[in-house]
Design an enzyme around this catalytic site. Structure first.
Site, mmCIF file in Angstrom:
data_model
loop_
_atom_site.group_PDB
_atom_site.id
_atom_site.type_symbol
_atom_site.label_atom_id
_atom_site.label_comp_id
_atom_site.label_asym_id
_atom_site.label_seq_id
_atom_site.Cartn_x
_atom_site.Cartn_y
_atom_site.Cartn_z
ATOM 1 N N GLU A 65 -15.596 0.255 8.969
ATOM 2 C CA GLU A 65 -14.375 -0.054 9.667
ATOM 3 C C GLU A 65 -14.352 0.508 11.124
ATOM 4 O OE1 GLU A 65 -12.000 -2.311 8.960
ATOM 5 O OE2 GLU A 65 -12.869 -2.686 6.898
ATOM 6 N N GLU B 25 -8.428 -1.465 16.683
ATOM 7 C CA GLU B 25 -9.236 -2.737 16.417
ATOM 8 C C GLU B 25 -9.440 -3.311 17.695
ATOM 9 O OE1 GLU B 25 -8.689 -6.819 13.787
ATOM 10 O OE2 GLU B 25 -7.158 -5.500 13.812
#
Length: 277
Positions: free
Chosen positions: A140, A149
């Site tokens: 991730e 992100e």
């Protein structure tokens, strides 16, 4: 006889019942009653919430129970060594925002709030859970490189907005080790961890300990109980729609499995079965 005892006075039944209840309760852990405990807490055989052996040991009904036969999982601090943790970061570029943010000490401080992590079974099972957690974290975050992100989006699920409202100028995109996303995760995570996840989601990207706690909160809520089913079950939980059963990103599923196998090998354990989805 002068010292002969006199017949005892009759004690009302209600008083006897009250006294008996007091004695029974006195022998039980004095935490919150009625199970339905917060994440990381066990429900004892008496129906109380807590984190010690009185709650997580013999007779534990739910939560991160230690299991029977003395199985207490793995020592997280002994498994997640400085060498292991920094070995993950060594694959990230020096420019990465997570280099100075993600630290072993922050992780260990955070995991102390979740004693059920890597516990509830044998030492091997505990090590598998640690390997699984860091396999997902590595994937991730790009080896602990990213805090936020890359593709920032609102991530507001309107169907859950009545309970977990989306605030203007706030985005519920991925942040932290497991890239916590969506309003329906930020809301309850904040409630559990003591911050306003809906009005101030950036806290997850600003406080290293809280960041790891958010990942561990998500893990204990959604993944911990799946570990006996194999690593593949955790992939289905975190991103099954895209990566499992012929989804568009099966390469990412294989990437997670590769990290999991690598970490299991590092810990000297068999990875178990059902690794893919």
């Amino acid at each position: 006889m002068a010292n002969s005892p006199t017949p005892p006075a009759m004690i009302p039944t209600a008083v006897l019942a009250l006294g008996l209840a007091f004695l029974i309760c006195a022998g039980r852990p004095t935490a919150a009653q009625h199970c339905g405990c917060q994440p990381g807490f066990c429900c004892s055989k008496f129906g109380y919430c807590g984190k010690t052996s009185d709650y997580c040991g013999e007779g534990c009904k739910s939560g991160p129970c230690w299991g029977s036969g003395g199985d207490r999982g793995a020592s997280v601090a002994s498994v997640v060594t400085e060498s292991f943790f920094n070995g993950i970061k060594s694959h990230a570029g020096s420019w990465c925002e997570g280099i100075g943010f993600y630290t072993r000490s922050a992780f260990l401080e955070a995991v102390a709030a979740y004693p059920g992590f890597a516990h509830g079974g044998s030492e091997v099972e505990g090590k598998r859970e640690i390997a699984a957690f860091f396999a997902h974290v590595t994937h991730e975050t790009g080896h602990l490189c990213y805090i936020n992100e890359i593709d920032v989006a609102k991530y507001c699920d309107w169907t859950s907005e009545k309970q977990w409202p989306c605030y203007p100028m706030q985005g519920y995109y991925g942040r932290g080790p497991l890239q916590l996303s969506w309003n329906y995760n930020y809301g309850p995570a904040g409630r559990s961890l003591g911050f306003d996840g809906l009005q101030d989601p950036d806290r997850v990207a600003q406080d290293p300990v809280l960041s790891f706690k958010s990942a561990l909160w998500y893990w204990m809520e959604n993944m911990h109980q799946l570990m006996p089913q194999g690593f593949g079950a955790t992939i289905r939980a975190i991103n099954g729609f895209d990566e499992c059963h012929g989804g568009k990103n099966t390469a990412e599923m294989k990437d997670r499995v590769r990290f999991y196998l690598e970490y299991c090998h590092h810990f000297g354990i068999h990875p178990g079965s059902d690794l893919t989805c």
